[in-house]
Design a protein around this motif. Structure first.
Motif, PDB file in Angstrom:
ATOM      1  N   LEU A 122       0.821  -1.212   0.000  1.00 38.84           N
ATOM      2  CA  LEU A 122       0.000   0.000   0.000  1.00 38.84           C
ATOM      3  C   LEU A 122       0.857   1.264   0.000  1.00 38.84           C
ATOM      4  O   LEU A 122       0.468   2.287  -0.589  1.00 38.84           O
ATOM      5  N   GLN A 123       2.026   1.179   0.613  1.00 37.28           N
ATOM      6  CA  GLN A 123       2.919   2.341   0.607  1.00 37.28           C
ATOM      7  C   GLN A 123       3.442   2.609  -0.803  1.00 37.28           C
ATOM      8  O   GLN A 123       3.529   3.769  -1.254  1.00 37.28           O
ATOM      9  N   GLY A 124       3.808   1.526  -1.525  1.00 34.08           N
ATOM     10  CA  GLY A 124       4.254   1.701  -2.907  1.00 34.08           C
ATOM     11  C   GLY A 124       3.150   2.295  -3.780  1.00 34.08           C
ATOM     12  O   GLY A 124       3.408   3.151  -4.644  1.00 34.08           O
ATOM     13  N   LEU A 125       1.916   1.829  -3.549  1.00 37.02           N
ATOM     14  CA  LEU A 125       0.794   2.373  -4.292  1.00 37.02           C
ATOM     15  C   LEU A 125       0.578   3.854  -3.951  1.00 37.02           C
ATOM     16  O   LEU A 125       0.255   4.674  -4.836  1.00 37.02           O
ATOM     17  N   SER A 126       0.778   4.211  -2.674  1.00 32.89           N
ATOM     18  CA  SER A 126       0.630   5.618  -2.265  1.00 32.89           C
ATOM     19  C   SER A 126       1.656   6.499  -2.963  1.00 32.89           C
ATOM     20  O   SER A 126       1.340   7.607  -3.436  1.00 32.89           O
ATOM     21  N   TYR A 127       2.899   6.033  -3.028  1.00 35.33           N
ATOM     22  CA  TYR A 127       3.934   6.820  -3.723  1.00 35.33           C
ATOM     23  C   TYR A 127       3.579   7.010  -5.200  1.00 35.33           C
ATOM     24  O   TYR A 127       3.783   8.094  -5.775  1.00 35.33           O
ATOM     25  N   ALA A 128       3.046   5.931  -5.811  1.00 36.65           N
ATOM     26  CA  ALA A 128       2.665   6.042  -7.222  1.00 36.65           C
ATOM     27  C   ALA A 128       1.530   7.051  -7.404  1.00 36.65           C
ATOM     28  O   ALA A 128       1.521   7.839  -8.371  1.00 36.65           O
ATOM     29  N   LEU A 129       0.576   7.045  -6.503  1.00 40.69           N
ATOM     30  CA  LEU A 129      -0.536   8.000  -6.592  1.00 40.69           C
ATOM     31  C   LEU A 129      -0.053   9.432  -6.397  1.00 40.69           C
ATOM     32  O   LEU A 129      -0.475  10.357  -7.120  1.00 40.69           O
ATOM     33  N   LEU A 130       0.825   9.627  -5.399  1.00 43.29           N
ATOM     34  CA  LEU A 130       1.331  10.978  -5.164  1.00 43.29           C
ATOM     35  C   LEU A 130       2.161  11.472  -6.343  1.00 43.29           C
ATOM     36  O   LEU A 130       2.161  12.678  -6.674  1.00 43.29           O
ATOM     37  N   GLY A 131       2.856  10.538  -6.994  1.00 45.54           N
ATOM     38  CA  GLY A 131       3.666  10.954  -8.147  1.00 45.54           C
ATOM     39  C   GLY A 131       2.828  11.384  -9.337  1.00 45.54           C
ATOM     40  O   GLY A 131       3.302  12.147 -10.199  1.00 45.54           O
ATOM     41  N   SER A 132       1.592  10.912  -9.421  1.00 43.83           N
ATOM     42  CA  SER A 132       0.725  11.263 -10.561  1.00 43.83           C
ATOM     43  C   SER A 132      -0.269  12.367 -10.217  1.00 43.83           C
ATOM     44  O   SER A 132      -1.061  12.766 -11.074  1.00 43.83           O
ATOM     45  N   ALA A 133      -0.260  12.847  -8.974  1.00 42.89           N
ATOM     46  CA  ALA A 133      -1.262  13.828  -8.543  1.00 42.89           C
ATOM     47  C   ALA A 133      -0.915  15.243  -8.978  1.00 42.89           C
ATOM     48  O   ALA A 133       0.248  15.591  -9.188  1.00 42.89           O
ATOM     49  N   GLU A 134      -1.975  16.076  -9.114  1.00 35.07           N
ATOM     50  CA  GLU A 134      -1.830  17.504  -9.417  1.00 35.07           C
ATOM     51  C   GLU A 134      -2.720  18.290  -8.468  1.00 35.07           C
ATOM     52  O   GLU A 134      -3.818  17.858  -8.129  1.00 35.07           O
ATOM     53  N   ILE A 135      -2.211  19.499  -8.055  1.00 42.14           N
ATOM     54  CA  ILE A 135      -2.963  20.380  -7.165  1.00 42.14           C
ATOM     55  C   ILE A 135      -3.173  21.709  -7.887  1.00 42.14           C
ATOM     56  O   ILE A 135      -2.220  22.331  -8.372  1.00 42.14           O
ATOM     57  N   THR A 136      -4.433  22.114  -7.931  1.00 40.48           N
ATOM     58  CA  THR A 136      -4.750  23.397  -8.585  1.00 40.48           C
ATOM     59  C   THR A 136      -4.423  24.544  -7.649  1.00 40.48           C
ATOM     60  O   THR A 136      -4.155  24.347  -6.463  1.00 40.48           O
ATOM     61  N   ASP A 137      -4.434  25.731  -8.193  1.00 40.84           N
ATOM     62  CA  ASP A 137      -4.098  26.913  -7.389  1.00 40.84           C
ATOM     63  C   ASP A 137      -5.090  27.154  -6.262  1.00 40.84           C
ATOM     64  O   ASP A 137      -4.741  27.747  -5.238  1.00 40.84           O
ATOM     65  N   ASP A 138      -6.318  26.695  -6.455  1.00 41.13           N
ATOM     66  CA  ASP A 138      -7.307  26.901  -5.393  1.00 41.13           C
ATOM     67  C   ASP A 138      -7.351  25.718  -4.413  1.00 41.13           C
ATOM     68  O   ASP A 138      -8.261  25.598  -3.591  1.00 41.13           O
ATOM     69  N   GLY A 139      -6.382  24.816  -4.538  1.00 41.76           N
ATOM     70  CA  GLY A 139      -6.308  23.707  -3.606  1.00 41.76           C
ATOM     71  C   GLY A 139      -7.038  22.471  -4.055  1.00 41.76           C
ATOM     72  O   GLY A 139      -7.185  21.526  -3.270  1.00 41.76           O
ATOM     73  N   GLY A 140      -7.466  22.398  -5.261  1.00 46.07           N
ATOM     74  CA  GLY A 140      -8.153  21.219  -5.752  1.00 46.07           C
ATOM     75  C   GLY A 140      -7.166  20.097  -6.071  1.00 46.07           C
ATOM     76  O   GLY A 140      -6.073  20.354  -6.589  1.00 46.07           O
ATOM     77  N   PHE A 141      -7.533  18.849  -5.738  1.00 45.81           N
ATOM     78  CA  PHE A 141      -6.695  17.678  -5.964  1.00 45.81           C
ATOM     79  C   PHE A 141      -7.197  16.980  -7.211  1.00 45.81           C
ATOM     80  O   PHE A 141      -8.375  16.630  -7.307  1.00 45.81           O
ATOM     81  N   LYS A 142      -6.291  16.737  -8.169  1.00 43.53           N
ATOM     82  CA  LYS A 142      -6.673  16.122  -9.444  1.00 43.53           C
ATOM     83  C   LYS A 142      -5.809  14.881  -9.674  1.00 43.53           C
ATOM     84  O   LYS A 142      -4.604  14.921  -9.485  1.00 43.53           O
ATOM     85  N   LEU A 143      -6.491  13.827 -10.055  1.00 43.96           N
ATOM     86  CA  LEU A 143      -5.788  12.596 -10.400  1.00 43.96           C
ATOM     87  C   LEU A 143      -6.644  11.890 -11.449  1.00 43.96           C
ATOM     88  O   LEU A 143      -7.699  11.349 -11.143  1.00 43.96           O
ATOM     89  N   ALA A 144      -6.211  11.932 -12.682  1.00 42.79           N
ATOM     90  CA  ALA A 144      -7.004  11.384 -13.784  1.00 42.79           C
ATOM     91  C   ALA A 144      -7.050   9.864 -13.686  1.00 42.79           C
ATOM     92  O   ALA A 144      -6.048   9.225 -13.359  1.00 42.79           O
ATOM     93  N   PRO A 145      -8.188   9.244 -13.990  1.00 40.66           N
ATOM     94  CA  PRO A 145      -8.303   7.784 -13.930  1.00 40.66           C
ATOM     95  C   PRO A 145      -7.312   7.064 -14.834  1.00 40.66           C
ATOM     96  O   PRO A 145      -6.846   5.975 -14.509  1.00 40.66           O
TER      97      PRO A 145
END
Length: 446
Positions: free
Chosen positions: A43-66
């Motif tokens: 689960l930790q490896g999966l978390s790192y992979a998710l964080l590596g693909s994540a984007e944060i908008t200027d207003d604080g929105g979290f984006k992660l495309a399927p």
């Protein structure tokens, strides 16, 4: 629990059970911790992979495309693998397409910390790994988030249950096999003791004079000491009897000469009478000591013998002796009554007491014997005048007689008392309910 084998087997079973339980618990704990660690790492490896693909908008929105999700199970609804992101208020700002129902986290980790735990929503159990982090935008704003990766624990739980079943089945089978092996080892190890017990039984039956065979070093000194004791016991008894026999034989000629002098008519009656009295005393002493020598006394490893056959044999013999008096002998003894006493001693004891009862009774002698608490209780009753009202202790002394009107030397009860005491028993003289004499004897089992 008097059996050595039972004691050793019980102690071994307890120790083996404790060892099996502790081993099972230790293995189960180790495997469970290792499985948890493997799940944590996954689960930790999966978390790192998710964080590596994540984007944060200027207003604080979290984006992660399927399409960039690292695991396909995150895109399939209710697949068992889930991910979500919570803001600093604990509100969900993103969740994977696989998560249909919201997940309530009981607590959130601090920034930079991992939190591995199990939660229990309405549908089963989830294994979760949470990570707290901050995201700083290009504009200089930072936002507090918590990434939660969860997996359905049903498969994990089934695997652990299957492992526990196999583990305890194997441990139980191992314990059973070890107990059987231990039983065989105990049987082999205690075989010399069983052989020694059989040899002792043979000695008690008088089939052998010593314990034969070679035994282990731990038992051999005991066997040697027992053989020495048996040899000394027999040798001492033989020397005692031979010495008294030699003494009696040596005194025969001098006593015959003295008896001739006592009957010499050339001597005055006043000289012959004291000489006859002293010769009578000497003869009584010799008879008493020879009767004592005939009694074997309590010996090592004496076999138990039946009382009834000897009592009935004596009754038949004495019935012929006292046929003119019409004396009846009644034996009330069960065939199962036994006692560890030498056959010669029992014959001497019963013969003396039954003869006394017939001599001083009034035509009827009752012999009874029974076993109570392992001890032999015997009593010989007659229907004569009894022992009177005085003390009966002196009647057990040599030469003391209750009835001086009948012939006798006063040795019978003394010899009987000697035999009983040689077996650490007790003899008492009382009167029966009908007034006759009663001799009661107790011979201990040990």
């Amino acid at each position: 629990m008097n059996s050595l084998r039972a004691r050793l087997l019980a102690a071994t079973a307890v120790l083996l059970l404790a060892f099996i339980v502790l081993t099972g618990v230790a293995l189960e704990t180790a495997v469970s911790e290792r499985a948890d660690q493997a799940e944590h790492d996954r689960l930790q490896g999966l978390s790192y992979a998710l964080l590596g693909s994540a984007e944060i908008t200027d207003d604080g929105g979290f984006k992660l495309a399927p399409r960039v999700l690292p695991e396909s199970d995150l895109t399939r609804p209710d697949s068992g693998l889930y991910a979500l992101v919570l803001n600093e208020d604990g509100e969900t700002v993103w969740r994977s397409p696989s998560l249909l129902d919201p997940v309530d986290m009981p607590s959130l980790p601090a920034v930079g910390e991992w939190q591995f735990m199990r939660i229990y929503p309405e549908k089963g159990t989830l294994i979760t790994l949470s990570f707290g982090f901050r995201w700083v935008t290009d504009g200089g704003e930072d936002f507090r988030y918590t990434l939660v990766v969860a997996e359905d624990a049903s498969t994990f739980i089934k695997q652990m249950q299957r492992f526990r079943g196999v583990l305890w089945a194997l441990l139980s089978a191992s314990a059973l096999v070890l107990l059987i092996v231990e039983l065989l080892i105990l049987r082999w190890g205690l075989a010399p003791l069983r052989r020694l017990a059989r040899n002792l039984s043979t000695l008690q039956a008088h089939e052998k004079r010593r314990i034969e065979g070679r035994y282990p070093d731990e038992i051999q000194p005991l066997v040697s000491n027992l053989n020495t004791m048996l040899s000394n016991d027999q040798a001492r008894l033989t020397r005692y009897r031979n010495a008294l026999g030699d003494l009696a034989h040596s005194l025969k000629t001098p006593m015959a000469v003295l008896r001739g002098l006592a009957e010499d008519q050339r001597l005055e009656e006043s000289q012959r009478k004291p000489l006859r009295n002293q010769l009578a005393r000497m003869n009584d002493i010799l008879d008493y000591q020879l009767q004592k020598a005939a009694a074997a006394g309590k010996r090592s490893l004496t076999a138990s013998i039946s009382i009834a056959p000897i009592a009935e044999k004596l009754a038949r013999a004495l019935t012929k002796v006292y046929a003119e008096d019409g004396t009846r002998f009644r034996v009330h003894i069960d065939t199962g009554v036994k006692a560890p006493i030498d056959e010669g001693d029992l014959t001497e004891l019963l013969g003396t007491l039954m003869d006394n009862a017939a001599k001083y009774g009034n035509g009827q002698v009752d012999v009874r014997a029974e076993t109570r608490d392992g001890d032999l209780h015997m009593q010989i009753d007659d229907n004569g005048q009894g022992f009177g009202d005085g003390s009966t202790e002196r009647l057990l002394e040599r030469g003391v007689r209750a009835d001086t009107n009948r012939e006798g030397q006063g040795l019978g009860l003394a010899v009987a008392a000697e035999i009983v005491r040689s077996y650490t028993g007790e003899i008492t003289l009382t009167n029966c309910e009908n007034g006759g004499a009663r001799v009661a004897i107790v011979l201990p089992a040990g």
